[in-house]
Write a protein that holds these residues in place. Sequence first.
Motif, short mmCIF file in Angstrom:
data_model
loop_
_atom_site.label_atom_id
_atom_site.label_comp_id
_atom_site.label_asym_id
_atom_site.label_seq_id
_atom_site.Cartn_x
_atom_site.Cartn_y
_atom_site.Cartn_z
N ARG A 196 48.87 28.78 75.75
CA ARG A 196 48.30 28.26 74.51
C ARG A 196 48.37 29.26 73.37
O ARG A 196 47.67 29.13 72.37
CB ARG A 196 46.86 27.81 74.73
CG ARG A 196 46.74 26.58 75.62
CD ARG A 196 45.36 25.96 75.52
NE ARG A 196 45.30 24.72 76.28
CZ ARG A 196 44.90 24.62 77.55
NH1 ARG A 196 44.54 25.72 78.19
NH2 ARG A 196 44.86 23.45 78.16
N TRP A 197 49.23 30.27 73.49
CA TRP A 197 49.29 31.31 72.46
C TRP A 197 49.66 30.74 71.09
O TRP A 197 49.09 31.15 70.07
CB TRP A 197 50.29 32.40 72.87
CG TRP A 197 51.73 31.96 72.91
CD1 TRP A 197 52.35 31.32 73.93
CD2 TRP A 197 52.71 32.12 71.87
NE1 TRP A 197 53.67 31.07 73.61
CE2 TRP A 197 53.91 31.56 72.36
CE3 TRP A 197 52.70 32.70 70.61
CZ2 TRP A 197 55.09 31.55 71.61
CZ3 TRP A 197 53.87 32.69 69.85
CH2 TRP A 197 55.04 32.12 70.36
N ALA A 198 50.59 29.79 71.03
CA ALA A 198 51.00 29.21 69.74
C ALA A 198 49.86 28.41 69.12
O ALA A 198 49.70 28.38 67.89
CB ALA A 198 52.24 28.34 69.92
N CYS A 199 49.05 27.75 69.94
CA CYS A 199 47.89 27.01 69.43
C CYS A 199 46.89 27.96 68.78
O CYS A 199 46.31 27.65 67.74
CB CYS A 199 47.22 26.23 70.55
SG CYS A 199 48.19 24.83 71.16
N ARG A 200 46.67 29.11 69.41
CA ARG A 200 45.72 30.06 68.84
C ARG A 200 46.24 30.63 67.52
O ARG A 200 45.46 30.91 66.61
CB ARG A 200 45.41 31.17 69.84
CG ARG A 200 44.56 30.71 71.02
CD ARG A 200 43.99 31.88 71.79
NE ARG A 200 45.04 32.68 72.39
CZ ARG A 200 45.59 32.42 73.58
NH1 ARG A 200 45.20 31.37 74.28
NH2 ARG A 200 46.53 33.21 74.07
N ILE A 201 47.55 30.80 67.41
CA ILE A 201 48.11 31.25 66.13
C ILE A 201 47.83 30.22 65.04
O ILE A 201 47.47 30.58 63.91
CB ILE A 201 49.62 31.51 66.28
CG1 ILE A 201 49.83 32.78 67.12
CG2 ILE A 201 50.29 31.66 64.92
CD1 ILE A 201 51.25 33.02 67.53
N LYS A 202 47.97 28.95 65.36
CA LYS A 202 47.62 27.91 64.39
C LYS A 202 46.15 27.97 64.03
O LYS A 202 45.77 27.76 62.87
CB LYS A 202 47.98 26.52 64.94
CG LYS A 202 49.48 26.27 65.01
CD LYS A 202 49.78 24.86 65.49
CE LYS A 202 51.28 24.61 65.53
NZ LYS A 202 51.59 23.24 65.97
N LYS A 203 45.32 28.29 65.01
CA LYS A 203 43.88 28.42 64.75
C LYS A 203 43.63 29.50 63.72
O LYS A 203 42.90 29.30 62.74
CB LYS A 203 43.13 28.73 66.04
CG LYS A 203 41.62 28.88 65.84
CD LYS A 203 40.94 29.55 67.01
CE LYS A 203 41.17 31.04 67.00
NZ LYS A 203 40.31 31.77 67.97
N TYR A 204 44.23 30.68 63.91
CA TYR A 204 44.02 31.77 62.96
C TYR A 204 44.64 31.47 61.60
O TYR A 204 44.09 31.86 60.56
CB TYR A 204 44.56 33.08 63.54
CG TYR A 204 43.67 33.64 64.63
CD1 TYR A 204 42.40 34.13 64.33
CD2 TYR A 204 44.08 33.63 65.95
CE1 TYR A 204 41.57 34.63 65.33
CE2 TYR A 204 43.25 34.11 66.96
CZ TYR A 204 42.00 34.61 66.63
OH TYR A 204 41.16 35.07 67.62
N LEU A 205 45.75 30.77 61.60
CA LEU A 205 46.37 30.38 60.33
C LEU A 205 45.44 29.44 59.57
O LEU A 205 45.26 29.57 58.35
CB LEU A 205 47.72 29.71 60.60
CG LEU A 205 48.62 29.47 59.38
CD1 LEU A 205 48.96 30.77 58.68
CD2 LEU A 205 49.90 28.77 59.80
N ILE A 206 44.83 28.48 60.28
CA ILE A 206 43.87 27.56 59.65
C ILE A 206 42.66 28.34 59.13
O ILE A 206 42.17 28.09 58.02
CB ILE A 206 43.44 26.48 60.66
CG1 ILE A 206 44.59 25.49 60.90
CG2 ILE A 206 42.20 25.73 60.16
CD1 ILE A 206 44.33 24.51 62.03
N GLN A 207 42.18 29.32 59.89
CA GLN A 207 41.03 30.11 59.46
C GLN A 207 41.34 30.90 58.19
O GLN A 207 40.56 30.91 57.23
CB GLN A 207 40.61 31.09 60.57
CG GLN A 207 39.90 30.41 61.74
CD GLN A 207 39.43 31.41 62.78
OE1 GLN A 207 39.28 31.07 63.94
NE2 GLN A 207 39.18 32.64 62.40
N ILE A 208 42.49 31.58 58.17
CA ILE A 208 42.85 32.41 57.02
C ILE A 208 43.06 31.56 55.78
O ILE A 208 42.48 31.82 54.72
CB ILE A 208 44.12 33.24 57.33
CG1 ILE A 208 43.84 34.28 58.41
CG2 ILE A 208 44.63 33.93 56.06
CD1 ILE A 208 45.08 34.93 58.99
#
Length: 284
Positions: free
Chosen positions: A149-161
């Motif tokens: 799920r590494w790519a999903c977590r990257i999307k999470k941080y992108l959404i947060q930023i």
Amino acid sequence: MPQIDRYKNRIVHIEFVPMEDVSRLPYPERRSLVLITSGRLQGTLNGHPISIEAPAVLCLAGDDDMKVTEMQGIAAQAFHFHPEFLKSVRLSETEEVFPSAPSIQTGQSFFQRVDPYPILPRMTSQAYPHIFEWFFVLGTEVMAQSDERWACRIKKYLIQILGLLEELNQNREPSPVDQVLEYIHANYPRKIILEDLTRTAHLNRVSLNKLFQARCGTTAMGYLLSYRFKVACELLTHTDMNLNDIARATGFEYDTYFIKQFTSKKGLSPTTYRNQSRKFSNAQ
């Protein structure tokens, strides 16, 4: 730029550069989120003058034309991604019926060249440590690929930023409510109690809630809960993160509490929301 996902045998069109050469930006066919941690630069972006002093964030589209005329002590890191990366993870049961996928919209206005021009997101001293931390973890996720799920977590941080930058750049007059809103947008994944918010605003509970009711139509803690649900909805639609990870990412202690609160607020379970939001978005 492409990363090979060693878990799912696919190409993910992203790249993290811990020491970016700003003078070479932008790159064709990709968007760049650049965190400038020190120094200053001047130049033009699509013919318009720009002046940037750290700390700052620069959002570039692949067809931008940026020329640096002066640069002093610049240190920057950058996350590059193809627009296709913003598309949601598709559920296998809906993939054949709805072959397309909805796309993350949070913060995408920063990559569009409309008035006021050019768009350089506003940064504050309170927001910068959080953006720096999220940027660091995002880069670590790109390089480590610690699980499937590494790519999903990257999307999470992108959404947060991008979500925090989006909230900071609303046209608002500074006020105690703005201070609390910025605190919420930066800290919602962590435990927050009412005393944290009253201390940030330098107001008592009654005064703070009165201002929040006038501005947001809810109490300060009510706004916090609504914002957590807003981010949770983004993660449900656009990632394949499990409910426990989404609960922890949005400030809920465990998934059962998150499911109970989400179902009470939205009238349907998180899993049902995930299915319906993707079907609805794909059908548009």
